[in-house]
Design a protein around this motif. Sequence first.
Motif, PDB file in Angstrom:
ATOM      1  N   SER A 227     -12.464 106.553 -32.248  1.00 49.42           N
ATOM      2  CA  SER A 227     -12.768 108.053 -32.146  1.00 49.42           C
ATOM      3  C   SER A 227     -13.688 108.418 -33.318  1.00 49.42           C
ATOM      4  O   SER A 227     -14.473 109.645 -33.294  1.00 49.42           O
ATOM      5  N   ILE A 228     -13.746 108.022 -34.564  1.00 51.79           N
ATOM      6  CA  ILE A 228     -14.450 108.373 -35.530  1.00 51.79           C
ATOM      7  C   ILE A 228     -15.906 108.166 -35.197  1.00 51.79           C
ATOM      8  O   ILE A 228     -16.630 109.237 -35.499  1.00 51.79           O
ATOM      9  N   GLU A 229     -16.123 107.047 -34.868  1.00 47.78           N
ATOM     10  CA  GLU A 229     -17.687 107.074 -34.264  1.00 47.78           C
ATOM     11  C   GLU A 229     -18.102 107.878 -33.219  1.00 47.78           C
ATOM     12  O   GLU A 229     -19.269 108.319 -33.169  1.00 47.78           O
ATOM     13  N   GLN A 230     -17.097 108.035 -32.300  1.00 41.28           N
ATOM     14  CA  GLN A 230     -17.614 108.822 -31.156  1.00 41.28           C
ATOM     15  C   GLN A 230     -17.708 110.365 -31.651  1.00 41.28           C
ATOM     16  O   GLN A 230     -18.880 110.876 -31.014  1.00 41.28           O
ATOM     17  N   VAL A 231     -17.008 110.635 -32.533  1.00 41.65           N
ATOM     18  CA  VAL A 231     -17.104 112.135 -33.109  1.00 41.65           C
ATOM     19  C   VAL A 231     -18.472 112.471 -33.928  1.00 41.65           C
ATOM     20  O   VAL A 231     -19.116 113.262 -33.899  1.00 41.65           O
ATOM     21  N   LYS A 232     -18.729 111.313 -34.485  1.00 45.48           N
ATOM     22  CA  LYS A 232     -20.096 111.379 -35.303  1.00 45.48           C
ATOM     23  C   LYS A 232     -21.107 111.543 -34.254  1.00 45.48           C
ATOM     24  O   LYS A 232     -22.253 112.332 -34.365  1.00 45.48           O
ATOM     25  N   GLN A 233     -20.952 110.852 -32.951  1.00 45.32           N
ATOM     26  CA  GLN A 233     -22.246 111.029 -31.941  1.00 45.32           C
ATOM     27  C   GLN A 233     -22.124 112.438 -31.479  1.00 45.32           C
ATOM     28  O   GLN A 233     -23.124 113.094 -31.381  1.00 45.32           O
ATOM     29  N   ILE A 234     -20.867 112.939 -31.188  1.00 45.15           N
ATOM     30  CA  ILE A 234     -20.784 114.199 -30.504  1.00 45.15           C
ATOM     31  C   ILE A 234     -21.251 115.233 -31.593  1.00 45.15           C
ATOM     32  O   ILE A 234     -22.083 116.166 -30.982  1.00 45.15           O
ATOM     33  N   GLU A 343     -21.030 111.788 -21.595  1.00 52.50           N
ATOM     34  CA  GLU A 343     -21.148 110.239 -21.540  1.00 52.50           C
ATOM     35  C   GLU A 343     -20.318 109.802 -23.006  1.00 52.50           C
ATOM     36  O   GLU A 343     -19.660 108.837 -22.859  1.00 52.50           O
ATOM     37  N   ILE A 344     -20.359 110.350 -24.018  1.00 56.38           N
ATOM     38  CA  ILE A 344     -19.377 109.874 -25.255  1.00 56.38           C
ATOM     39  C   ILE A 344     -18.044 110.428 -25.007  1.00 56.38           C
ATOM     40  O   ILE A 344     -17.297 109.695 -25.211  1.00 56.38           O
ATOM     41  N   SER A 345     -17.665 111.508 -24.631  1.00 55.33           N
ATOM     42  CA  SER A 345     -16.328 111.761 -24.342  1.00 55.33           C
ATOM     43  C   SER A 345     -15.795 111.088 -23.160  1.00 55.33           C
ATOM     44  O   SER A 345     -14.639 111.043 -23.106  1.00 55.33           O
ATOM     45  N   SER A 346     -16.385 110.483 -22.325  1.00 53.67           N
ATOM     46  CA  SER A 346     -15.886 109.708 -21.042  1.00 53.67           C
ATOM     47  C   SER A 346     -15.423 108.230 -21.636  1.00 53.67           C
ATOM     48  O   SER A 346     -14.634 107.615 -20.935  1.00 53.67           O
ATOM     49  N   GLN A 347     -15.776 107.951 -22.732  1.00 56.87           N
ATOM     50  CA  GLN A 347     -15.492 106.530 -23.325  1.00 56.87           C
ATOM     51  C   GLN A 347     -13.974 106.636 -23.855  1.00 56.87           C
ATOM     52  O   GLN A 347     -13.781 107.754 -24.503  1.00 56.87           O
ATOM     53  N   PRO A 348     -13.303 105.413 -23.705  1.00 61.25           N
ATOM     54  CA  PRO A 348     -11.810 105.701 -24.193  1.00 61.25           C
ATOM     55  C   PRO A 348     -11.806 105.704 -25.586  1.00 61.25           C
ATOM     56  O   PRO A 348     -12.566 105.258 -26.377  1.00 61.25           O
ATOM     57  N   TYR A 349     -10.594 106.593 -26.154  1.00 59.58           N
ATOM     58  CA  TYR A 349     -10.499 106.448 -27.772  1.00 59.58           C
ATOM     59  C   TYR A 349      -9.236 106.731 -27.878  1.00 59.58           C
ATOM     60  O   TYR A 349      -8.191 107.005 -26.973  1.00 59.58           O
ATOM     61  N   ASP A 350      -8.434 106.520 -28.849  1.00 54.52           N
ATOM     62  CA  ASP A 350      -7.171 106.731 -29.268  1.00 54.52           C
ATOM     63  C   ASP A 350      -6.872 108.089 -29.858  1.00 54.52           C
ATOM     64  O   ASP A 350      -7.652 108.429 -30.789  1.00 54.52           O
ATOM     65  N   ASP A 351      -6.085 108.771 -29.213  1.00 55.17           N
ATOM     66  CA  ASP A 351      -5.942 110.255 -29.687  1.00 55.17           C
ATOM     67  C   ASP A 351      -4.612 110.003 -30.658  1.00 55.17           C
ATOM     68  O   ASP A 351      -3.550 109.810 -30.479  1.00 55.17           O
ATOM     69  N   CYS A 352      -4.917 110.511 -31.955  1.00 57.91           N
ATOM     70  CA  CYS A 352      -3.948 110.690 -32.780  1.00 57.91           C
ATOM     71  C   CYS A 352      -2.714 111.735 -32.731  1.00 57.91           C
ATOM     72  O   CYS A 352      -1.685 111.188 -33.225  1.00 57.91           O
ATOM     73  N   CYS A 353      -2.871 112.259 -31.574  1.00 57.15           N
ATOM     74  CA  CYS A 353      -1.762 113.344 -31.349  1.00 57.15           C
ATOM     75  C   CYS A 353      -0.731 112.689 -30.662  1.00 57.15           C
ATOM     76  O   CYS A 353       0.570 112.801 -30.569  1.00 57.15           O
ATOM     77  N   SER A 354      -0.861 111.412 -29.886  1.00 55.50           N
ATOM     78  CA  SER A 354      -0.085 110.634 -29.140  1.00 55.50           C
ATOM     79  C   SER A 354       0.388 109.619 -30.129  1.00 55.50           C
ATOM     80  O   SER A 354       1.134 108.854 -29.570  1.00 55.50           O
ATOM     81  N   PHE A 355       0.148 109.309 -31.162  1.00 57.20           N
ATOM     82  CA  PHE A 355       0.701 108.495 -32.424  1.00 57.20           C
ATOM     83  C   PHE A 355       2.372 108.606 -32.415  1.00 57.20           C
ATOM     84  O   PHE A 355       2.843 109.494 -32.900  1.00 57.20           O
ATOM     85  N   LEU A 356       3.054 107.675 -32.030  1.00 52.79           N
ATOM     86  CA  LEU A 356       4.318 107.522 -32.199  1.00 52.79           C
ATOM     87  C   LEU A 356       5.071 108.786 -31.211  1.00 52.79           C
ATOM     88  O   LEU A 356       6.252 109.295 -31.845  1.00 52.79           O
ATOM     89  N   THR A 357       4.647 109.186 -30.005  1.00 50.04           N
ATOM     90  CA  THR A 357       5.376 110.217 -29.280  1.00 50.04           C
ATOM     91  C   THR A 357       5.693 109.742 -28.105  1.00 50.04           C
ATOM     92  O   THR A 357       5.460 108.676 -27.532  1.00 50.04           O
ATOM     93  N   GLY A 358       6.794 110.375 -27.442  1.00 41.88           N
ATOM     94  CA  GLY A 358       7.225 109.732 -26.148  1.00 41.88           C
ATOM     95  C   GLY A 358       6.652 110.380 -24.863  1.00 41.88           C
ATOM     96  O   GLY A 358       5.606 110.884 -25.215  1.00 41.88           O
ATOM     97  N   ARG A 359       7.053 109.850 -23.806  1.00 44.01           N
ATOM     98  CA  ARG A 359       6.209 110.182 -22.672  1.00 44.01           C
ATOM     99  C   ARG A 359       6.515 111.778 -22.023  1.00 44.01           C
ATOM    100  O   ARG A 359       6.003 112.246 -21.319  1.00 44.01           O
ATOM    101  N   HIS A 360       7.638 112.241 -22.556  1.00 37.71           N
ATOM    102  CA  HIS A 360       8.099 113.467 -22.363  1.00 37.71           C
ATOM    103  C   HIS A 360       8.179 114.471 -23.492  1.00 37.71           C
ATOM    104  O   HIS A 360       9.332 114.975 -24.040  1.00 37.71           O
ATOM    105  N   PRO A 361       7.264 114.802 -23.968  1.00 41.49           N
ATOM    106  CA  PRO A 361       7.145 115.725 -25.374  1.00 41.49           C
ATOM    107  C   PRO A 361       7.635 117.232 -24.566  1.00 41.49           C
ATOM    108  O   PRO A 361       7.608 117.653 -23.547  1.00 41.49           O
ATOM    109  N   GLU A 362       8.183 117.863 -25.685  1.00 42.39           N
ATOM    110  CA  GLU A 362       8.594 119.126 -25.430  1.00 42.39           C
ATOM    111  C   GLU A 362       7.586 120.111 -24.832  1.00 42.39           C
ATOM    112  O   GLU A 362       6.442 120.369 -25.431  1.00 42.39           O
ATOM    113  N   THR A 363       7.923 120.703 -23.858  1.00 40.66           N
ATOM    114  CA  THR A 363       6.771 121.681 -23.274  1.00 40.66           C
ATOM    115  C   THR A 363       7.010 123.228 -23.717  1.00 40.66           C
ATOM    116  O   THR A 363       6.323 124.152 -23.505  1.00 40.66           O
ATOM    117  N   TRP A 364       8.195 123.522 -23.989  1.00 41.79           N
ATOM    118  CA  TRP A 364       8.935 124.784 -24.357  1.00 41.79           C
ATOM    119  C   TRP A 364       9.477 124.928 -25.743  1.00 41.79           C
ATOM    120  O   TRP A 364      10.701 125.167 -25.815  1.00 41.79           O
TER     121      TRP A 364
END
Length: 410
Positions: A227-234, A343-364
Amino acid sequence: MSSAVVICHYHEVALKQKNREIFEKKLRTNIAFMLSDIVKQNMVMRGYGRLKIVLPFGFEDTEKIEIVKSRLNNVFGLTNYGIGIVSALDIEKICEASLKVLKSKNFKTFSVKTKRQNKKFPLNSVEVNQKVGAFILEKFKSDGKEIKVDLKNPDITVHIEIVDREVYVYADRFKGPGGLPVGSSGKVVSLLSAGFDSPVASYMIMKRGARVVFVHYHSYPYTSYDSIEQVKQIVKILSRFQLHSKLYIVPIAEAQRIIVLNAPVELRTILYRRLMIKIAEKIAEKEKAEALVTGESLGQVASQTLRNIRVINQIANLPILRPLIGIDKEEIIQKSREIGTYEISSQPYDDCCSFLTGRHPETWADLNDIFEVEKKINWNELVEISLSNAEVENIYADFLDKNIVEKIED
């Protein structure tokens, strides 16, 4: 060979009344720097209701003209611009110039449109149109070419602008990006990921005249470095619009680890976002920025429900601008294609917001629940840990002479 001239028009800038001169000067400066390797700065001049760029080559030099066009298409504040030549205040010279700008053009119908700012010129706009139109018809007829006038839907239009000391004549007119000149609306800090949304949000806030400082968060080594390299390109792509960008690359893995130890899994994403806001505000303080920018769109993901946006906002002292709040994903993706980040955003990357979070985050989320968790967390310490290991990178448009960066920032 006559030198080419570019006549630049603006709309919103002209509506600024008492502040108009400030916006015009900023637009002129941005254009001068955008073309700094092609045109001397004193060849970008302000006139009443327009800017004039005198190019050191003829408009027949299509290769260089294309470079100028590609640069001007990235200058916010421009409504449209025409590329042609300068004529003397003489109807015969205007006719000759009109014929010249039509040279090598392929068309069967044409029209002439004149704007006469100089009311001392002996012919009014209609009379100029008639004289020039008749001249063009006669010349083409003598060359054995069949053309005719079409005032409603012509293949090509000769534009004539009569000002105090000269006349601008052009047939090539192009649409600009509109908006306000970058830097005329202050500075903001944008929370940038490698996805589709935040680059588009950054672009849109640039278009409203704000200079953007970028901050990217990552959870390396728990997530990949991609994601760091992709963001630099963006950021490299987005720098086409503001020439020079500053990118803060902030590791938050250690701060996230502390949050994970103290927070239930369903609240972690919201707490991560609140952490990011606090860090971004520190960067904004350093950069003298007036607001933060995010790529949030209402209801798009769990952290972007109305309640969760409210909970995230609560920790902020600065305004949080969300240019995409009412835009759906399809529109966002289409805009990413237009600005070149797709094209850059279409490439897969690891989102830091998903780090050790569950499948059902709080929506409210309940703000009281957030406060209970945060009693166990020293936010100042987490912010300091993250910023102490941050990297700062300066990223420039490909064509920019880095020696003029300080002048751009001024």
